[in-house]
Write a protein that holds these residues in place. Structure first.
Motif, PDB file in Angstrom:
ATOM      1  N   ASP A 241      57.373  47.679  16.966  1.00  0.00           N
ATOM      2  CA  ASP A 241      56.596  48.653  16.192  1.00  0.00           C
ATOM      3  C   ASP A 241      55.096  48.430  16.385  1.00  0.00           C
ATOM      4  OD1 ASP A 241      58.903  49.831  15.197  1.00  0.00           O
ATOM      5  OD2 ASP A 241      58.973  48.506  13.452  1.00  0.00           O
ATOM      6  N   ARG A 242      54.696  47.166  16.338  1.00  0.00           N
ATOM      7  CA  ARG A 242      53.287  46.847  16.522  1.00  0.00           C
ATOM      8  C   ARG A 242      52.824  47.237  17.923  1.00  0.00           C
ATOM      9  NH1 ARG A 242      52.155  40.843  14.985  1.00  0.00           N
ATOM     10  NH2 ARG A 242      53.251  41.613  13.133  1.00  0.00           N
ATOM     11  N   PHE A 243      53.665  46.953  18.929  1.00  0.00           N
ATOM     12  CA  PHE A 243      53.308  47.309  20.306  1.00  0.00           C
ATOM     13  C   PHE A 243      53.187  48.824  20.468  1.00  0.00           C
ATOM     14  CE2 PHE A 243      54.572  48.637  24.577  1.00  0.00           C
ATOM     15  CZ  PHE A 243      53.657  47.944  25.351  1.00  0.00           C
ATOM     16  N   ASN A 244      54.132  49.570  19.913  1.00  0.00           N
ATOM     17  CA  ASN A 244      54.094  51.033  20.040  1.00  0.00           C
ATOM     18  C   ASN A 244      52.845  51.620  19.397  1.00  0.00           C
ATOM     19  OD1 ASN A 244      56.452  51.374  21.522  1.00  0.00           O
ATOM     20  ND2 ASN A 244      57.750  51.448  19.695  1.00  0.00           N
ATOM     21  N   ARG A 245      52.484  51.122  18.220  1.00  0.00           N
ATOM     22  CA  ARG A 245      51.275  51.621  17.561  1.00  0.00           C
ATOM     23  C   ARG A 245      50.042  51.322  18.404  1.00  0.00           C
ATOM     24  NH1 ARG A 245      53.800  49.543  12.864  1.00  0.00           N
ATOM     25  NH2 ARG A 245      52.498  47.661  12.999  1.00  0.00           N
ATOM     26  N   TRP A 246      49.975  50.084  18.907  1.00  0.00           N
ATOM     27  CA  TRP A 246      48.796  49.682  19.686  1.00  0.00           C
ATOM     28  C   TRP A 246      48.687  50.465  20.991  1.00  0.00           C
ATOM     29  CZ3 TRP A 246      49.147  46.898  24.450  1.00  0.00           C
ATOM     30  CH2 TRP A 246      47.888  46.561  24.994  1.00  0.00           C
ATOM     31  N   ILE A 304      44.990  48.581  34.971  1.00  0.00           N
ATOM     32  CA  ILE A 304      44.114  48.965  36.078  1.00  0.00           C
ATOM     33  C   ILE A 304      43.329  50.195  35.631  1.00  0.00           C
ATOM     34  CG2 ILE A 304      43.957  49.705  38.486  1.00  0.00           C
ATOM     35  CD1 ILE A 304      46.649  48.346  38.980  1.00  0.00           C
ATOM     36  N   GLY A 305      42.019  50.139  35.770  1.00  0.00           N
ATOM     37  CA  GLY A 305      41.225  51.281  35.322  1.00  0.00           C
ATOM     38  C   GLY A 305      39.753  51.088  35.607  1.00  0.00           C
ATOM     39  N   ARG A 306      38.952  51.944  35.025  1.00  0.00           N
ATOM     40  CA  ARG A 306      37.504  51.931  35.239  1.00  0.00           C
ATOM     41  C   ARG A 306      36.793  51.333  34.021  1.00  0.00           C
ATOM     42  NH1 ARG A 306      38.760  56.662  38.316  1.00  0.00           N
ATOM     43  NH2 ARG A 306      37.778  56.521  40.381  1.00  0.00           N
ATOM     44  N   ASP A 307      35.877  50.422  34.310  1.00  0.00           N
ATOM     45  CA  ASP A 307      35.010  49.841  33.264  1.00  0.00           C
ATOM     46  C   ASP A 307      35.840  49.274  32.112  1.00  0.00           C
ATOM     47  OD1 ASP A 307      32.701  50.725  34.709  1.00  0.00           O
ATOM     48  OD2 ASP A 307      33.042  52.738  33.901  1.00  0.00           O
ATOM     49  N   LEU A 308      36.794  48.442  32.454  1.00  0.00           N
ATOM     50  CA  LEU A 308      37.696  47.890  31.444  1.00  0.00           C
ATOM     51  C   LEU A 308      37.027  46.756  30.660  1.00  0.00           C
ATOM     52  CD1 LEU A 308      41.054  47.629  33.450  1.00  0.00           C
ATOM     53  CD2 LEU A 308      40.223  49.530  32.035  1.00  0.00           C
ATOM     54  N   ASP A 309      37.339  46.684  29.377  1.00  0.00           N
ATOM     55  CA  ASP A 309      36.968  45.538  28.549  1.00  0.00           C
ATOM     56  C   ASP A 309      38.165  44.592  28.549  1.00  0.00           C
ATOM     57  OD1 ASP A 309      36.458  43.714  26.502  1.00  0.00           O
ATOM     58  OD2 ASP A 309      35.368  45.177  25.290  1.00  0.00           O
ATOM     59  N   SER A 310      38.180  43.654  29.485  1.00  0.00           N
ATOM     60  CA  SER A 310      39.356  42.820  29.714  1.00  0.00           C
ATOM     61  C   SER A 310      39.752  42.024  28.485  1.00  0.00           C
ATOM     62  CB  SER A 310      39.114  41.873  30.891  1.00  0.00           C
ATOM     63  OG  SER A 310      38.873  42.599  32.074  1.00  0.00           O
ATOM     64  N   GLU A 311      38.767  41.420  27.818  1.00  0.00           N
ATOM     65  CA  GLU A 311      39.092  40.572  26.665  1.00  0.00           C
ATOM     66  C   GLU A 311      39.674  41.394  25.522  1.00  0.00           C
ATOM     67  OE1 GLU A 311      39.277  37.310  26.521  1.00  0.00           O
ATOM     68  OE2 GLU A 311      38.869  37.508  28.669  1.00  0.00           O
ATOM     69  N   GLN A 312      39.135  42.590  25.311  1.00  0.00           N
ATOM     70  CA  GLN A 312      39.656  43.449  24.244  1.00  0.00           C
ATOM     71  C   GLN A 312      41.101  43.856  24.548  1.00  0.00           C
ATOM     72  OE1 GLN A 312      38.472  47.655  24.028  1.00  0.00           O
ATOM     73  NE2 GLN A 312      37.852  47.285  21.893  1.00  0.00           N
ATOM     74  N   LEU A 313      41.377  44.188  25.809  1.00  0.00           N
ATOM     75  CA  LEU A 313      42.730  44.597  26.178  1.00  0.00           C
ATOM     76  C   LEU A 313      43.709  43.441  26.035  1.00  0.00           C
ATOM     77  CD1 LEU A 313      41.890  46.754  29.328  1.00  0.00           C
ATOM     78  CD2 LEU A 313      42.671  47.595  27.098  1.00  0.00           C
ATOM     79  N   ARG A 314      43.321  42.280  26.514  1.00  0.00           N
ATOM     80  CA  ARG A 314      44.200  41.113  26.396  1.00  0.00           C
ATOM     81  C   ARG A 314      44.477  40.773  24.934  1.00  0.00           C
ATOM     82  NH1 ARG A 314      40.727  38.794  30.622  1.00  0.00           N
ATOM     83  NH2 ARG A 314      41.827  38.899  32.636  1.00  0.00           N
ATOM     84  N   GLN A 315      43.429  40.793  24.124  1.00  0.00           N
ATOM     85  CA  GLN A 315      43.618  40.440  22.721  1.00  0.00           C
ATOM     86  C   GLN A 315      44.482  41.471  22.006  1.00  0.00           C
ATOM     87  OE1 GLN A 315      42.601  37.439  21.382  1.00  0.00           O
ATOM     88  NE2 GLN A 315      44.070  38.143  19.832  1.00  0.00           N
ATOM     89  N   GLY A 316      44.302  42.745  22.342  1.00  0.00           N
ATOM     90  CA  GLY A 316      45.144  43.779  21.747  1.00  0.00           C
ATOM     91  C   GLY A 316      46.607  43.559  22.049  1.00  0.00           C
ATOM     92  N   PHE A 317      46.895  43.163  23.280  1.00  0.00           N
ATOM     93  CA  PHE A 317      48.285  42.884  23.643  1.00  0.00           C
ATOM     94  C   PHE A 317      48.807  41.669  22.881  1.00  0.00           C
ATOM     95  CE2 PHE A 317      51.667  41.014  26.159  1.00  0.00           C
ATOM     96  CZ  PHE A 317      52.411  42.112  26.549  1.00  0.00           C
ATOM     97  N   LEU A 318      48.025  40.602  22.856  1.00  0.00           N
ATOM     98  CA  LEU A 318      48.471  39.376  22.181  1.00  0.00           C
ATOM     99  C   LEU A 318      48.696  39.599  20.690  1.00  0.00           C
ATOM    100  CD1 LEU A 318      46.145  36.781  23.958  1.00  0.00           C
ATOM    101  CD2 LEU A 318      48.600  37.139  24.331  1.00  0.00           C
ATOM    102  N   ASP A 319      47.931  40.528  20.097  1.00  0.00           N
ATOM    103  CA  ASP A 319      48.101  40.830  18.674  1.00  0.00           C
ATOM    104  C   ASP A 319      49.440  41.499  18.366  1.00  0.00           C
ATOM    105  OD1 ASP A 319      45.657  39.737  18.082  1.00  0.00           O
ATOM    106  OD2 ASP A 319      44.580  41.664  18.007  1.00  0.00           O
ATOM    107  N   CYS A 320      50.135  41.940  19.429  1.00  0.00           N
ATOM    108  CA  CYS A 320      51.442  42.582  19.234  1.00  0.00           C
ATOM    109  C   CYS A 320      52.595  41.577  19.202  1.00  0.00           C
ATOM    110  CB  CYS A 320      51.701  43.603  20.350  1.00  0.00           C
ATOM    111  SG  CYS A 320      50.541  44.979  20.370  1.00  0.00           S
ATOM    112  N   LEU A 321      52.288  40.296  19.442  1.00  0.00           N
ATOM    113  CA  LEU A 321      53.351  39.296  19.406  1.00  0.00           C
ATOM    114  C   LEU A 321      53.889  39.144  17.996  1.00  0.00           C
ATOM    115  CD1 LEU A 321      51.795  36.571  21.712  1.00  0.00           C
ATOM    116  CD2 LEU A 321      53.787  37.988  22.217  1.00  0.00           C
ATOM    117  N   HIS A 322      55.190  38.949  17.904  1.00  0.00           N
ATOM    118  CA  HIS A 322      55.856  38.792  16.601  1.00  0.00           C
ATOM    119  C   HIS A 322      55.408  37.490  15.957  1.00  0.00           C
ATOM    120  CE1 HIS A 322      58.970  39.244  13.592  1.00  0.00           C
ATOM    121  NE2 HIS A 322      59.360  38.017  13.833  1.00  0.00           N
ATOM    122  N   ALA A 323      54.996  37.573  14.709  1.00  0.00           N
ATOM    123  CA  ALA A 323      54.565  36.375  13.994  1.00  0.00           C
ATOM    124  C   ALA A 323      55.767  35.491  13.699  1.00  0.00           C
ATOM    125  CB  ALA A 323      53.860  36.765  12.703  1.00  0.00           C
TER     126      ALA A 323
END
Length: 324
Positions: A241-246, A304-323
């Motif tokens: 659910d968290r991943f889908n929302r993000w 893969i994209g243009r002008d990516l904010d790598s740290e923001q993308l990585r952190q957004g993904f990691l925030d989807c991990l199940h607690a």
């Protein structure tokens, strides 16, 4: 082949067009030949190699660069390694290029290397096109090159466009390549004998497009420097659910900049790996095979994209991990 050389099919196409799906179709529905596969990905983390159904010893991955430029030497080395390890048992070779690869330097590699010329022969150059996005992509020089150098064009995802759009796309593509065979399809479903077994590559035709292709200089190219990739590899299970929302919020906010996303995902309470793909605003997730008992259930995700904010993308993904 009669001359004893192993035929090579080069499969190109822009990001998300359906190249890996096509490779799997050819491998799955080929009953008579043993095929080696070399797959190249732009990102530093390989996803496509884990999705390809080739036997492990008949598969080589080249990551973190394009075979048309920074890793051309790796392409030569990988093909030679494949031939040395399994060449006597291989009937043909498929090279799947990065979605950002210019075909000319790739073809030059096979034409200019003296050792490769004695062992392999280019049979065909296939380019997969995304019928939904190709009209918008034609402003990109790489897309135009991928179309121009092909002897077979796979117009994929045709069910997602109306007949008028499909006719216009076909007209635009034909303007760039008047001689290639065009096959319209969905899910990259193409009969094996439509692509393999017939020599369509023509050096005279290639020389008309690129007269100095056989020369050893002048074919490296520079990618759009605004295009980059970033990746995440992490253990743990994702909360679906968290991943889908993000992910839906992400494509809503950054869909035009995010040209391509792909991943292998481990969701909580799910025995199967999930495959995730996106091209701009189009998202697709589907279950794959079951995780093996001995297998590390790592999540692997590439942006893969243009002008990516790598740290923001990585952190957004990691925030989807199940607690825990």
């Amino acid at each position: 082949m009669a001359n004893g050389k192993i035929p090579v099919t080069v499969i190109s196409g822009f990001l998300g067009a359906g190249k890996t799906t096509l490779v799997n179709q050819l491998l799955t529905h080929n009953a008579t030949e043993r095929i080696g596969v070399v797959v190249n990905e732009f990102g530093e983390v390989g996803i496509d190699g884990q999705l390809i159904v080739a036997e492990q010893e008949a598969l080589i991955e080249i990551n973190n660069g394009c075979v048309c430029c920074t890793v051309r030497a790796d392409l030569v080395a990988s093909v030679k390694q494949m031939l040395d390890l399994a060449g006597h048992r291989l009937d043909r070779l498929i090279v799947e290029t990065s979605g950002l690869a210019d075909p000319a330097p790739v073809l030059q590699t096979f034409l200019a290397d003296p050792d490769l010329r004695t062992r392999v022969e280019l049979e065909s150059v296939v380019t997969v096109l995304d019928a939904v996005h190709v009209s918008d992509q034609l402003s990109d020089e790489i897309v135009r090159e991928q179309i121009a150098f092909a002897d077979t064009l796979i117009l994929n995802k045709t069910a997602l466009v109306n007949p008028q759009t499909l006719a216009e796309v076909s007209r635009q593509v034909r303007q760039l390549n008047q001689t290639a065979q065009i096959i319209a399809t969905n899910h990259s479903h193409v009969a094996v004998d439509a692509l393999l077994g017939t020599k369509r590559f023509s050096l005279p035709n290639l020389l008309m497009i690129e007269p100095d292709i056989l020369e050893d200089e002048g074919h490296d190219h520079e990618h759009d420097t605004s295009i980059s990739s970033c990746s995440v590899v992490t253990s743990g299970a994702l909360d679906p659910d968290r991943f889908n929302r993000w992910i839906n919020q992400l494509v809503n906010d950054q869909g035009q900049r995010l040209m391509r996303m792909k991943g292998l995902l481990n969701f909580t309470s799910e025995a199967r790996r999930f495959h995730f793909h996106s091209v701009h605003m189009l998202l697709e997730a589907m279950p794959g095979r079951r995780w093996e008992d001995h297998e590390a259930r790592d999540n692997r995700f590439v942006f893969i994209g243009r002008d990516l904010d790598s740290e923001q993308l990585r952190q957004g993904f990691l925030d989807c991990l199940h607690a825990a």
